[in-house]
Enzyme design. Structure first.
Site, PDB file in Angstrom:
ATOM      1  N   THR A 159      -8.915  -4.423   6.002  1.00 33.91           N
ATOM      2  CA  THR A 159      -7.590  -5.037   6.197  1.00 33.91           C
ATOM      3  C   THR A 159      -7.392  -5.523   7.634  1.00 33.91           C
ATOM      4  N   ASN A 165       3.352  16.183  23.421  1.00 38.17           N
ATOM      5  CA  ASN A 165       3.724  16.478  22.032  1.00 38.17           C
ATOM      6  C   ASN A 165       4.440  17.820  21.899  1.00 38.17           C
ATOM      7  N   THR A 172       0.877  -1.173   0.000  1.00 39.04           N
ATOM      8  CA  THR A 172       0.000   0.000   0.000  1.00 39.04           C
ATOM      9  C   THR A 172       0.913   1.222   0.000  1.00 39.04           C
ATOM     10  N   ASP A 202      -2.025  -9.725  -0.840  1.00 39.24           N
ATOM     11  CA  ASP A 202      -2.912  -9.138   0.167  1.00 39.24           C
ATOM     12  C   ASP A 202      -3.273 -10.175   1.229  1.00 39.24           C
ATOM     13  N   ILE A 203      -3.284  -9.765   2.480  1.00 35.91           N
ATOM     14  CA  ILE A 203      -3.631 -10.716   3.551  1.00 35.91           C
ATOM     15  C   ILE A 203      -5.109 -11.118   3.490  1.00 35.91           C
ATOM     16  N   TYR A 248      -9.316   3.431  13.621  1.00 38.17           N
ATOM     17  CA  TYR A 248      -8.110   2.584  13.604  1.00 38.17           C
ATOM     18  C   TYR A 248      -8.079   1.705  14.850  1.00 38.17           C
ATOM     19  N   ALA A 249      -8.200   2.347  16.012  1.00 34.98           N
ATOM     20  CA  ALA A 249      -8.098   1.600  17.274  1.00 34.98           C
ATOM     21  C   ALA A 249      -9.224   0.574  17.393  1.00 34.98           C
ATOM     22  N   ALA A 250     -10.423   0.951  16.915  1.00 35.32           N
ATOM     23  CA  ALA A 250     -11.560   0.013  16.985  1.00 35.32           C
ATOM     24  C   ALA A 250     -11.300  -1.191  16.093  1.00 35.32           C
ATOM     25  N   LYS A 283      -8.362  -2.419  15.322  1.00 40.10           N
ATOM     26  CA  LYS A 283      -7.323  -3.249  15.957  1.00 40.10           C
ATOM     27  C   LYS A 283      -7.923  -4.027  17.141  1.00 40.10           C
ATOM     28  N   THR A 343      -1.809  -2.905  19.518  1.00 38.17           N
ATOM     29  CA  THR A 343      -1.397  -1.567  19.937  1.00 38.17           C
ATOM     30  C   THR A 343      -1.999  -1.175  21.282  1.00 38.17           C
ATOM     31  N   ASP A 344      -1.330  -0.260  21.971  1.00 38.93           N
ATOM     32  CA  ASP A 344      -1.879   0.268  23.232  1.00 38.93           C
ATOM     33  C   ASP A 344      -3.180   1.041  22.999  1.00 38.93           C
ATOM     34  N   GLU A 345      -3.423   1.435  21.732  1.00 35.46           N
ATOM     35  CA  GLU A 345      -4.615   2.253  21.455  1.00 35.46           C
ATOM     36  C   GLU A 345      -5.913   1.502  21.683  1.00 35.46           C
TER      37      GLU A 345
HETATM   38  P1  NAD Z   1       3.068   0.662   8.501  1.00 36.44           P
HETATM   39  O1  NAD Z   1       1.852   1.408   8.057  1.00 36.44           O
HETATM   40  O2  NAD Z   1       4.401   1.325   8.392  1.00 36.44           O
HETATM   41  O3  NAD Z   1       3.170  -0.708   7.669  1.00 36.44           O
HETATM   42  C1  NAD Z   1       2.052  -1.505   7.401  1.00 36.44           C
HETATM   43  C2  NAD Z   1       2.445  -2.493   6.297  1.00 36.44           C
HETATM   44  O4  NAD Z   1       1.327  -3.355   6.049  1.00 36.44           O
HETATM   45  C3  NAD Z   1       2.787  -1.826   4.964  1.00 36.44           C
HETATM   46  O5  NAD Z   1       3.967  -2.368   4.425  1.00 36.44           O
HETATM   47  C4  NAD Z   1       1.584  -2.137   4.076  1.00 36.44           C
HETATM   48  O6  NAD Z   1       1.901  -2.214   2.697  1.00 36.44           O
HETATM   49  C5  NAD Z   1       1.146  -3.471   4.641  1.00 36.44           C
HETATM   50  N1  NAD Z   1      -0.271  -3.748   4.383  1.00 36.44           N
HETATM   51  C6  NAD Z   1      -1.338  -2.932   4.624  1.00 36.44           C
HETATM   52  N2  NAD Z   1      -2.474  -3.517   4.235  1.00 36.44           N
HETATM   53  C7  NAD Z   1      -2.137  -4.747   3.757  1.00 36.44           C
HETATM   54  C8  NAD Z   1      -2.882  -5.837   3.223  1.00 36.44           C
HETATM   55  N3  NAD Z   1      -4.223  -5.778   3.098  1.00 36.44           N
HETATM   56  N4  NAD Z   1      -2.214  -6.942   2.842  1.00 36.44           N
HETATM   57  C9  NAD Z   1      -0.859  -7.025   2.962  1.00 36.44           C
HETATM   58  N5  NAD Z   1      -0.099  -6.023   3.442  1.00 36.44           N
HETATM   59  C10 NAD Z   1      -0.745  -4.895   3.847  1.00 36.44           C
HETATM   60  O7  NAD Z   1       2.772   0.176   9.973  1.00 36.44           O
HETATM   61  P2  NAD Z   1       3.766   0.059  11.229  1.00 36.44           P
HETATM   62  O8  NAD Z   1       3.831   1.367  11.909  1.00 36.44           O
HETATM   63  O9  NAD Z   1       4.977  -0.642  10.810  1.00 36.44           O
HETATM   64  O10 NAD Z   1       2.864  -0.900  12.158  1.00 36.44           O
HETATM   65  C11 NAD Z   1       2.941  -2.311  12.006  1.00 36.44           C
HETATM   66  C12 NAD Z   1       1.956  -2.975  12.954  1.00 36.44           C
HETATM   67  O11 NAD Z   1       2.258  -2.588  14.285  1.00 36.44           O
HETATM   68  C13 NAD Z   1       0.490  -2.593  12.730  1.00 36.44           C
HETATM   69  O12 NAD Z   1      -0.304  -3.718  12.943  1.00 36.44           O
HETATM   70  C14 NAD Z   1       0.222  -1.523  13.787  1.00 36.44           C
HETATM   71  O13 NAD Z   1      -1.147  -1.524  14.153  1.00 36.44           O
HETATM   72  C15 NAD Z   1       1.109  -2.027  14.913  1.00 36.44           C
HETATM   73  N6  NAD Z   1       1.609  -0.999  15.840  1.00 36.44           N
HETATM   74  C16 NAD Z   1       2.286   0.082  15.361  1.00 36.44           C
HETATM   75  C17 NAD Z   1       2.812   1.014  16.261  1.00 36.44           C
HETATM   76  C18 NAD Z   1       3.586   2.224  15.792  1.00 36.44           C
HETATM   77  O14 NAD Z   1       3.880   3.096  16.609  1.00 36.44           O
HETATM   78  N7  NAD Z   1       3.945   2.331  14.525  1.00 36.44           N
HETATM   79  C19 NAD Z   1       2.602   0.836  17.638  1.00 36.44           C
HETATM   80  C20 NAD Z   1       1.875  -0.267  18.079  1.00 36.44           C
HETATM   81  C21 NAD Z   1       1.398  -1.183  17.170  1.00 36.44           C
HETATM   82  O1  DAU Z   2       0.215   4.106  20.297  1.00 40.96           O
HETATM   83  C1  DAU Z   2       0.529   3.242  19.243  1.00 40.96           C
HETATM   84  C2  DAU Z   2       0.068   3.874  17.958  1.00 40.96           C
HETATM   85  O2  DAU Z   2       0.958   4.953  17.707  1.00 40.96           O
HETATM   86  C3  DAU Z   2       0.041   2.906  16.785  1.00 40.96           C
HETATM   87  O3  DAU Z   2      -0.901   1.915  17.034  1.00 40.96           O
HETATM   88  C4  DAU Z   2      -0.304   3.640  15.483  1.00 40.96           C
HETATM   89  O4  DAU Z   2      -0.203   2.759  14.381  1.00 40.96           O
HETATM   90  C5  DAU Z   2       0.684   4.778  15.301  1.00 40.96           C
HETATM   91  O5  DAU Z   2       0.338   5.525  14.154  1.00 40.96           O
HETATM   92  C6  DAU Z   2       0.693   5.690  16.534  1.00 40.96           C
HETATM   93  O6  DAU Z   2      -0.558   6.417  16.673  1.00 40.96           O
HETATM   94  P1  DAU Z   2      -0.576   7.967  17.135  1.00 40.96           P
HETATM   95  O7  DAU Z   2      -1.822   8.564  16.646  1.00 40.96           O
HETATM   96  O8  DAU Z   2      -0.238   8.098  18.571  1.00 40.96           O
HETATM   97  O9  DAU Z   2       0.717   8.472  16.286  1.00 40.96           O
HETATM   98  P2  DAU Z   2       0.955   9.760  15.373  1.00 40.96           P
HETATM   99  O10 DAU Z   2       2.394   9.726  14.986  1.00 40.96           O
HETATM  100  O11 DAU Z   2      -0.043   9.912  14.292  1.00 40.96           O
HETATM  101  O12 DAU Z   2       0.722  10.959  16.407  1.00 40.96           O
HETATM  102  C7  DAU Z   2       1.455  11.041  17.633  1.00 40.96           C
HETATM  103  C8  DAU Z   2       0.926  12.244  18.399  1.00 40.96           C
HETATM  104  O13 DAU Z   2       1.269  13.440  17.680  1.00 40.96           O
HETATM  105  C9  DAU Z   2      -0.577  12.264  18.527  1.00 40.96           C
HETATM  106  O14 DAU Z   2      -0.929  12.799  19.794  1.00 40.96           O
HETATM  107  C10 DAU Z   2      -1.041  13.192  17.416  1.00 40.96           C
HETATM  108  C11 DAU Z   2       0.105  14.189  17.309  1.00 40.96           C
HETATM  109  N1  DAU Z   2       0.339  14.731  15.947  1.00 40.96           N
HETATM  110  C12 DAU Z   2       0.455  13.844  14.927  1.00 40.96           C
HETATM  111  C13 DAU Z   2       0.680  14.291  13.641  1.00 40.96           C
HETATM  112  C14 DAU Z   2       0.793  13.306  12.488  1.00 40.96           C
HETATM  113  C15 DAU Z   2       0.478  16.097  15.757  1.00 40.96           C
HETATM  114  O15 DAU Z   2       0.396  16.900  16.702  1.00 40.96           O
HETATM  115  N2  DAU Z   2       0.710  16.543  14.489  1.00 40.96           N
HETATM  116  C16 DAU Z   2       0.809  15.702  13.415  1.00 40.96           C
HETATM  117  O16 DAU Z   2       1.004  16.173  12.256  1.00 40.96           O
END
Ligand code: NAD
Ligand code: DAU
Length: 343
Positions: A107, A256, A36, A68-69, A156-158, A160, A132-134
């Site tokens: 997805t 933040n 994606t 695709d999953i 998103y959180a719902a 997950k 995720t913690d969300e």
């Molecule tokens: P990301 O968005 O960087 O990567 C997601 C990957 O999944 C991408 O490579 C995308 O191409 C692939 N993908 C999406 N839909 C797909 C589908 N239908 N089939 C196959 N592949 C698909 O995400 P991330 O930040 O690396 O997060 C990875 C996992 O960890 C997620 O499940 C997210 O909910 C969880 N998570 C992320 C964070 C964070 O802070 N980034 C924290 C806690 C949990």
């Molecule tokens: O807590 C785990 C989660 O963390 C993961 O499950 C999600 O996949 C990941 O995207 C992340 O979610 P958040 O919403 O916490 O992350 P984000 O980086 O989008 O935002 C972090 C904080 O910063 C949040 O309070 C929103 C704020 N923010 C974010 C963006 C993108 C801003 O103030 N400005 C911005 O432009």
């Protein structure tokens, strides 16, 4: 051991694959990713070179499958070949889930269910579901343990949380050997510049405004991505089947606005580049998860302080300008980089 990693072309998945192949020389990884907007094969150049197409045929330990999953045929054919699954693939950005929830439900819920069904059919030995913690929702003070109720706030959180419940149901009903992890906000190399830290680093590097939602008082507990990979590794090998493990540092919590000022300072940019913009709807104030189960049962501890992690991350974005410029200049959702909720 042969493992299917889903979503391995994304941020955490690509860091995880590289970490794992380096640590376990006997293991093979198949990476299933539909590429994606968030999936990026540039994240895996080194992995391809060392363990994939670039390696000698008999040394090859990494395979990429573009798929695709939600596609049962592909998923079954891959799951039938592996011992374990580490499931990262998801739509992951909260802002995008607010403007387009449908893809998140499809997805994150149906995709997970497709994997679970195949895992059941082919009697997979271990299924690690990355959550995720969300899913717990916001908490003003204190920390949620793994038994806290799930009260997600964003689509998103719902999605997950729904996936977590499905995973749990496959354990209860079919005794599928699952484990669920719930991690706090990751940061580090290869994170898409739609997310807070890389968005701010790259905008500040370019001398552009960095959009801070609301009053910037929301708080997040940050974990450097390699600390998360180590925790996932430990949980995959030694975690108890059917259990949930929270993963957090608790010591890297910061508002933040504090994070924005810190990034501006580390990049020698004026704080005036930080611009207050309209808040994210339903913006969770704070996440707090208690990771004592992981620490006490499995002996995990994080290694990177927030300061060390940020310095390493900034260094990486400085040294990999081409990587993020390609994304920022090519992505159709570029409104996200200039602050979607700009007044
Ligand atoms: P990301 O968005 O960087 O990567 C997601 C990957 O999944 C991408 O490579 C995308 O191409 C692939 N993908 C999406 N839909 C797909 C589908 N239908 N089939 C196959 N592949 C698909 O995400 P991330 O930040 O690396 O997060 C990875 C996992 O960890 C997620 O499940 C997210 O909910 C969880 N998570 C992320 C964070 C964070 O802070 N980034 C924290 C806690 C949990
Ligand atoms: O807590 C785990 C989660 O963390 C993961 O499950 C999600 O996949 C990941 O995207 C992340 O979610 P958040 O919403 O916490 O992350 P984000 O980086 O989008 O935002 C972090 C904080 O910063 C949040 O309070 C929103 C704020 N923010 C974010 C963006 C993108 C801003 O103030 N400005 C911005 O432009």
């Amino acid at each position: 051991m042969k493992i299917l990693v889903t979503g391995g072309a994304g941020f955490i998945g690509s860091n995880f694959i590289s970490y794992w192949l380096n640590k376990y020389p006997g293991d093979v990884i198949i990476n299933l990713d539909s590429l994606t907007y968030a999936g990026n094969l540039d994240n895996l150049t080194e992995v391809e070179k060392n363990y994939g197409d670039g390696a000698l045929p008999e040394q090859r330990r990494y395979w990429f499958v573009n798929g695709d999953i939600r596609n049962t045929l592909i998923v079954e054919s891959l799951i039938s070949k592996v011992d374990g699954v580490v499931h990262f693939a998801a739509e992951s950005h909260v802002d995008r889930s607010i403007t387009n929830p449908q893809e998140f439900l499809s997805t994150n819920i149906l995709g997970t269910q497709t994997l679970l069904e195949a895992a059941r059919k082919f009697k997979i030995k271990k299924f690690l579901h990355i959550s995720t913690d969300e899913v717990y929702g916001s908490i003003e003070t204190g920390y949620y343990s793994e038994t806290a109720p799930l009260t997600p706030a964003s689509p998103y959180a719902a999605s997950k949380a729904s996936a977590d419940l499905l995973v749990r149901s496959y354990y209860e009903t079919y005794k599928l050997p699952v484990i669920i992890t719930r991690t706090t906000n990751n940061f580090g190399p290869y994170q898409h510049p739609e997310k807070f830290i890389p968005l701010f680093i790259t905008n500040l590097m370019e001398g552009k405004k960095a959009p801070l939602y609301g009053y910037g008082l929301n708080r997040r507990d940050w974990i450097y991505v390699l600390d998360n990979c180590e925790a996932l590794d430990l949980i995959f090998h030694e975690g108890r089947i059917g259990e949930v493990y929270n993963i957090s540092t608790s010591s890297n919590e910061i508002s933040n606005i504090e994070m924005s000022s810190r990034l501006a300072r580390l990049l020698n940019q004026p704080p005036s580049l930080i611009e207050f913009v309209t808040d994210r709807p339903g913006h969770d104030f704070r996440y707090g998860v208690d990771s004592s189960k992981l620490r006490n049962e499995l002996g995990w501890n994080h290694k990177y302080s927030l300061k060390e992690g940020l310095l390493k991350t900034i260094e990486w974005y400085k040294n990999n300008e081409l990587w993020w410029r390609k994304i920022k200049e090519g992505d159709i959702y570029s409104s996200y980089y200039s602050g979607q909720y700009k007044k």
